[in-house]
Design a protein around this motif. Structure first.
Motif, PDB file in Angstrom:
ATOM      1  N   SER A   1     -13.231   6.524   1.087  1.00 21.25           N
ATOM      2  CA  SER A   1     -13.598   7.771   0.424  1.00 21.25           C
ATOM      3  C   SER A   1     -12.479   8.803   0.512  1.00 21.25           C
ATOM      4  N   THR A   2     -11.946   8.989   1.716  1.00 24.92           N
ATOM      5  CA  THR A   2     -10.870   9.977   1.896  1.00 24.92           C
ATOM      6  C   THR A   2      -9.619   9.560   1.136  1.00 24.92           C
ATOM      7  N   SER A   3      -9.279   8.285   1.208  1.00 25.99           N
ATOM      8  CA  SER A   3      -8.090   7.795   0.516  1.00 25.99           C
ATOM      9  C   SER A   3      -8.215   7.997  -0.987  1.00 25.99           C
ATOM     10  N   GLU A   4      -9.387   7.726  -1.540  1.00 29.85           N
ATOM     11  CA  GLU A   4      -9.608   7.918  -2.973  1.00 29.85           C
ATOM     12  C   GLU A   4      -9.472   9.393  -3.346  1.00 29.85           C
ATOM     13  N   GLU A   5     -10.035  10.257  -2.514  1.00 36.68           N
ATOM     14  CA  GLU A   5      -9.978  11.695  -2.800  1.00 36.68           C
ATOM     15  C   GLU A   5      -8.527  12.193  -2.818  1.00 36.68           C
ATOM     16  N   ILE A   6      -7.767  11.830  -1.787  1.00 40.07           N
ATOM     17  CA  ILE A   6      -6.379  12.272  -1.717  1.00 40.07           C
ATOM     18  C   ILE A   6      -5.544  11.581  -2.796  1.00 40.07           C
ATOM     19  N   GLY A   7      -5.828  10.305  -3.039  1.00 40.44           N
ATOM     20  CA  GLY A   7      -5.113   9.581  -4.081  1.00 40.44           C
ATOM     21  C   GLY A   7      -5.278  10.242  -5.441  1.00 40.44           C
ATOM     22  N   HIS A   8      -6.510  10.678  -5.766  1.00 41.26           N
ATOM     23  CA  HIS A   8      -6.752  11.352  -7.041  1.00 41.26           C
ATOM     24  C   HIS A   8      -6.038  12.695  -7.090  1.00 41.26           C
ATOM     25  N   LEU A   9      -6.048  13.417  -5.969  1.00 35.93           N
ATOM     26  CA  LEU A   9      -5.348  14.703  -5.913  1.00 35.93           C
ATOM     27  C   LEU A   9      -3.857  14.510  -6.169  1.00 35.93           C
ATOM     28  N   LEU A  10      -3.270  13.490  -5.543  1.00 43.09           N
ATOM     29  CA  LEU A  10      -1.858  13.206  -5.751  1.00 43.09           C
ATOM     30  C   LEU A  10      -1.573  12.845  -7.201  1.00 43.09           C
ATOM     31  N   ARG A  11      -2.415  11.992  -7.767  1.00 44.37           N
ATOM     32  CA  ARG A  11      -2.186  11.573  -9.147  1.00 44.37           C
ATOM     33  C   ARG A  11      -2.287  12.767 -10.107  1.00 44.37           C
ATOM     34  N   ASP A  12      -3.253  13.668  -9.877  1.00 44.19           N
ATOM     35  CA  ASP A  12      -3.389  14.847 -10.735  1.00 44.19           C
ATOM     36  C   ASP A  12      -2.132  15.708 -10.660  1.00 44.19           C
ATOM     37  N   GLU A  13      -1.629  15.900  -9.432  1.00 45.74           N
ATOM     38  CA  GLU A  13      -0.428  16.720  -9.244  1.00 45.74           C
ATOM     39  C   GLU A  13       0.787  16.050  -9.899  1.00 45.74           C
ATOM     40  N   ILE A  14       0.861  14.741  -9.750  1.00 45.11           N
ATOM     41  CA  ILE A  14       1.993  14.001 -10.312  1.00 45.11           C
ATOM     42  C   ILE A  14       1.941  13.989 -11.836  1.00 45.11           C
ATOM     43  N   GLU A  15       0.752  13.837 -12.409  1.00 43.92           N
ATOM     44  CA  GLU A  15       0.622  13.866 -13.879  1.00 43.92           C
ATOM     45  C   GLU A  15       1.058  15.218 -14.429  1.00 43.92           C
ATOM     46  N   ALA A  16       0.699  16.299 -13.724  1.00 37.60           N
ATOM     47  CA  ALA A  16       1.124  17.635 -14.155  1.00 37.60           C
ATOM     48  C   ALA A  16       2.631  17.788 -14.058  1.00 37.60           C
ATOM     49  N   LEU A  17       3.201  17.237 -12.974  1.00 37.45           N
ATOM     50  CA  LEU A  17       4.649  17.294 -12.793  1.00 37.45           C
ATOM     51  C   LEU A  17       5.363  16.481 -13.867  1.00 37.45           C
ATOM     52  N   GLU A  18       4.879  15.270 -14.115  1.00 34.35           N
ATOM     53  CA  GLU A  18       5.521  14.420 -15.120  1.00 34.35           C
ATOM     54  C   GLU A  18       5.459  15.050 -16.500  1.00 34.35           C
ATOM     55  N   ALA A  19       4.352  15.745 -16.799  1.00 33.46           N
ATOM     56  CA  ALA A  19       4.245  16.439 -18.084  1.00 33.46           C
ATOM     57  C   ALA A  19       5.276  17.567 -18.164  1.00 33.46           C
ATOM     58  N   GLU A  20       5.521  18.230 -17.033  1.00 27.17           N
ATOM     59  CA  GLU A  20       6.492  19.319 -17.004  1.00 27.17           C
ATOM     60  C   GLU A  20       7.926  18.786 -17.104  1.00 27.17           C
ATOM     61  N   LEU A  21       8.179  17.647 -16.452  1.00 28.64           N
ATOM     62  CA  LEU A  21       9.534  17.094 -16.424  1.00 28.64           C
ATOM     63  C   LEU A  21       9.913  16.376 -17.710  1.00 28.64           C
ATOM     64  N   PHE A  22       8.941  15.696 -18.322  1.00 20.82           N
ATOM     65  CA  PHE A  22       9.276  14.810 -19.429  1.00 20.82           C
ATOM     66  C   PHE A  22       8.562  15.187 -20.719  1.00 20.82           C
TER      67      PHE A  22
END
Length: 258
Positions: free
Chosen positions: A237-258
């Motif tokens: 449960s915790t891993s999924e929660e943090i994993g989703h948070l990371l992916r959301d942050e990374i998707e926002a970053l990738e949209a900004e970078l590329f």
């Protein structure tokens, strides 16, 4: 046929070994260094004199320390890629959102380097700003969450090159040291979208990481969230929660970078 390929320069390697030894010891004397590196004192003295003269070391009494002349080189290396500058800003937001430690790590020459590190406000008590992933630290790729996340995003040929060069050394009894087991884990990471480090790098420390990639598949780096085992769980449960948070942050970053 004679070997005409490039060769390491012994004197340069000796100077670098001395600098690393001084850094790792937080200062060292000539005698300390000669004994530690099994070198003649005269040899060590010549290297130290040159490094002091160039500003890369400073002498305080009989003790040598790393000099400030390294600062512009480190700053240049960390800032030369504009993508890194943009990514590093998000480390602090991740730390505050989770209350844990956050970092941004990149790969260079088959090793993982921490470029930014932050501690969430709720976790500052009892912790210093010099945790295991503080900026500038270097790690193997196979035993930290960010490293494994980056490996999982690389072609198999590149992963094998890294293993051939650096091996799979154990840093705790939980470190994956078998090549087949590592490739199985990399497949699992690709499937779930994030990597888990459960005391594989340091006993008593856990983290979860995910890679940042460009549209053409280039691995830019990876973020991870971590902390001591008493505060950082890696249950599903915790891993999924943090994993989703990371992916959301990374998707926002990738949209900004590329």
């Amino acid at each position: 046929m004679s070997d005409t390929g490039p060769r390491s320069v012994k004197t340069t390697k000796t100077s670098l070994e001395l600098v690393r030894a001084i850094r790792d010891s937080d200062g060292a004397t000539l005698s300390d260094l000669a004994g530690q590196l099994e070198l003649a004192k005269s040899t060590v003295h010549n290297h130290l004199h040159t490094l002091v003269e160039e500003g890369f070391l400073v002498r305080e009494g009989d003790t040598y320390h790393v000099g400030l002349q390294f600062l512009p080189f480190g700053k240049h290396a960390r800032d030369r890629n504009p993508r890194y500058v943009t990514a590093r800003r998000r480390v602090y937001a991740l730390a505050e959102k989770t209350g844990n430690e956050a970092d941004f790590i990149v790969e260079e020459n088959g090793r993982a380097y921490s470029l930014e590190y932050a501690i969430g406000e709720s976790s500052r008590r009892g912790l210093s700003e010099s945790g295991p992933f503080r900026a500038g630290n270097r790690f193997y790729m196979h035993n930290c969450a960010s490293g494994k996340a980056m490996l999982a995003s690389m072609p198999e040929s590149r992963v094998r090159e890294i293993i051939e060069r650096w091996g799979l050394p154990a840093t705790t009894d939980r470190t994956v040291t078998d090549e087949t087991a590592l490739f199985d884990e990399l497949e699992a990471i690709r499937s779930r979208g994030y990597a888990i480090n459960n005391e594989e790098l340091i006993e008593g420390y856990r983290s979860i990481g995910a890679a940042v990639t460009s549209p053409d598949g280039e691995v830019v780096g990876a973020f991870s969230i971590g902390g001591p085992t008493y505060r950082m769980a890696v249950d599903e449960s915790t891993s999924e929660e943090i994993g989703h948070l990371l992916r959301d942050e990374i998707e926002a970053l990738e949209a900004e970078l590329f």
